[in-house]
Design an enzyme around this catalytic site. Sequence first.
Site, PDB file in Angstrom:
ATOM      1  N   ASP A 108       2.822  -0.693   7.662  1.00 28.29           N
ATOM      2  CA  ASP A 108       2.880  -2.132   7.469  1.00 28.29           C
ATOM      3  C   ASP A 108       3.054  -2.891   8.778  1.00 28.29           C
ATOM      4  O   ASP A 108       2.306  -3.840   9.058  1.00 28.29           O
ATOM      5  CB  ASP A 108       4.022  -2.488   6.511  1.00 28.29           C
ATOM      6  CG  ASP A 108       4.124  -3.982   6.284  1.00 28.29           C
ATOM      7  OD1 ASP A 108       3.454  -4.484   5.372  1.00 28.29           O
ATOM      8  OD2 ASP A 108       4.860  -4.657   7.044  1.00 28.29           O
TER       9      ASP A 108
ATOM     10  N   ALA B 252       1.864  -6.594   4.272  1.00 27.98           N
ATOM     11  CA  ALA B 252       0.572  -5.912   4.399  1.00 27.98           C
ATOM     12  C   ALA B 252       0.420  -4.848   3.323  1.00 27.98           C
ATOM     13  O   ALA B 252      -0.653  -4.690   2.722  1.00 27.98           O
ATOM     14  CB  ALA B 252       0.432  -5.294   5.789  1.00 27.98           C
ATOM     15  N   ASP B 253       1.486  -4.110   3.055  1.00 22.83           N
ATOM     16  CA  ASP B 253       1.473  -3.132   1.966  1.00 22.83           C
ATOM     17  C   ASP B 253       1.294  -3.823   0.617  1.00 22.83           C
ATOM     18  O   ASP B 253       0.487  -3.400  -0.223  1.00 22.83           O
ATOM     19  CB  ASP B 253       2.790  -2.351   1.951  1.00 22.83           C
ATOM     20  CG  ASP B 253       2.787  -1.165   2.885  1.00 22.83           C
ATOM     21  OD1 ASP B 253       1.794  -0.430   2.907  1.00 22.83           O
ATOM     22  OD2 ASP B 253       3.784  -0.962   3.594  1.00 22.83           O
ATOM     23  N   LEU B 254       2.071  -4.872   0.383  1.00 17.91           N
ATOM     24  CA  LEU B 254       2.065  -5.519  -0.924  1.00 17.91           C
ATOM     25  C   LEU B 254       0.708  -6.139  -1.241  1.00 17.91           C
ATOM     26  O   LEU B 254       0.180  -5.970  -2.348  1.00 17.91           O
ATOM     27  CB  LEU B 254       3.156  -6.588  -0.977  1.00 17.91           C
ATOM     28  CG  LEU B 254       4.589  -6.057  -0.896  1.00 17.91           C
ATOM     29  CD1 LEU B 254       5.571  -7.196  -0.667  1.00 17.91           C
ATOM     30  CD2 LEU B 254       4.955  -5.287  -2.154  1.00 17.91           C
TER      31      LEU B 254
ATOM     32  N   GLY C 213      -1.859  -3.477  -2.139  1.00 15.10           N
ATOM     33  CA  GLY C 213      -1.689  -3.004  -3.507  1.00 15.10           C
ATOM     34  C   GLY C 213      -2.220  -3.981  -4.528  1.00 15.10           C
ATOM     35  O   GLY C 213      -2.875  -3.599  -5.511  1.00 15.10           O
TER      36      GLY C 213
END
Length: 402
Positions: A146, A174-176, A179
Amino acid sequence: MEKAPSGPLRGLRVLDLTRVLAGPTCTQMLGDMGAEVIKIERPESGDDTRGFAPPVWPGTTESAYFLGVNRNKKSLTLDIAKEEGQAIIHQLLETCDILVENFKVGALAKYGLGFDQLKAKYPGLIYCSITGFGQTGPYAPRPGYDALIQGMGGVMSLTGEPEGLPQKVGVPVADLFAGLYGCIGILAALRHRERTGQGQQIDIGMLDTSVAWLANQGMNYLATGENPPRLGNQHPNIAPYQVFPTKDGHIVLSVGNDPTFERFCKSFGCEAMLEDPRFATNAERVANRDAVTATLTPVMQSKTTAEWVAALEERKIGCGPINKLSDVFADPHVKARGCTVDLTLSNGAAVTVIANPVRLSATPADYRIAPPLLGEHSEEVLTGLLGMTEAQVQALKDKGVV
């Protein structure tokens, strides 16, 4: 007894080969919408986030991080590096609609589980790959994290005080976002399959999605060719739209247009600003943002945060306090909206998780399975879904496959 799914995706089965945050965010969303999610975890250790502690949830050995993105999933421990583990994956794929994975590019192909290896055998399979840099391009082999994606994707260059260091966002956005974009892609692919019977691969790169949510700042650059500066808490296109100090703290003031600015000035003794050409329009205020800040700061310091919130809300001018998390979860509106949900782990421990924010009037989010203990559903899946005997399951355990 497990509650029957009631969401719009009920009847769909997801094979979840993800870990940490981007992939689990995607599959939890699918689970909340009614899909049956079978989460594959490494024997003994499981998802990396089981070890992301402290903190652990009080009275348990489960990390708060893991509990946050793994409800509505069944945990099956499985070593997919072993042939027996790969065979079980294929058995599961006979019944699965969706596979979500966030391995490095090419890693699953080593086990015969890459999309190109599976698409002929499972033509209706929707296969979502979430990686740092996508399946193609010069950076494709790199691992994605991230913070480095926030750096490479540009948001860190926009975040922070003008003379300070670049700053990442305080949560792993960035991860969220990766997803959530993955979930959107899956829903689109499901619609395509309804029409054609054909599955497809969804290629989600965290860098791609980070570029996508540069939004107005990205467009500002494309329009001008100029790198936007860091503005701290100020808005690049609107003024005043920023944090101001108050008598006892701080407040966000959001004056979104010229009529609102006029109403603010007439309400709070700032009529002189309306006669000043530096402040006549939003464009002028943006060009003279330092003067706007200097003029309004003593005005905003004349009242407490609570007094400002009450006065500004009465005049329908955007504003809000800067809440700590203790304030957020105690907020009456947050409580009224049901932004947390209480669940009970299989060992009897009560946990509170953050609710799904998508409010569907006919098929609301479905909180039927608490985050699973490691391997909690292994025997259920192997015997109930795949029809194995207890002896066969024990043999797999003895070999370290399960």
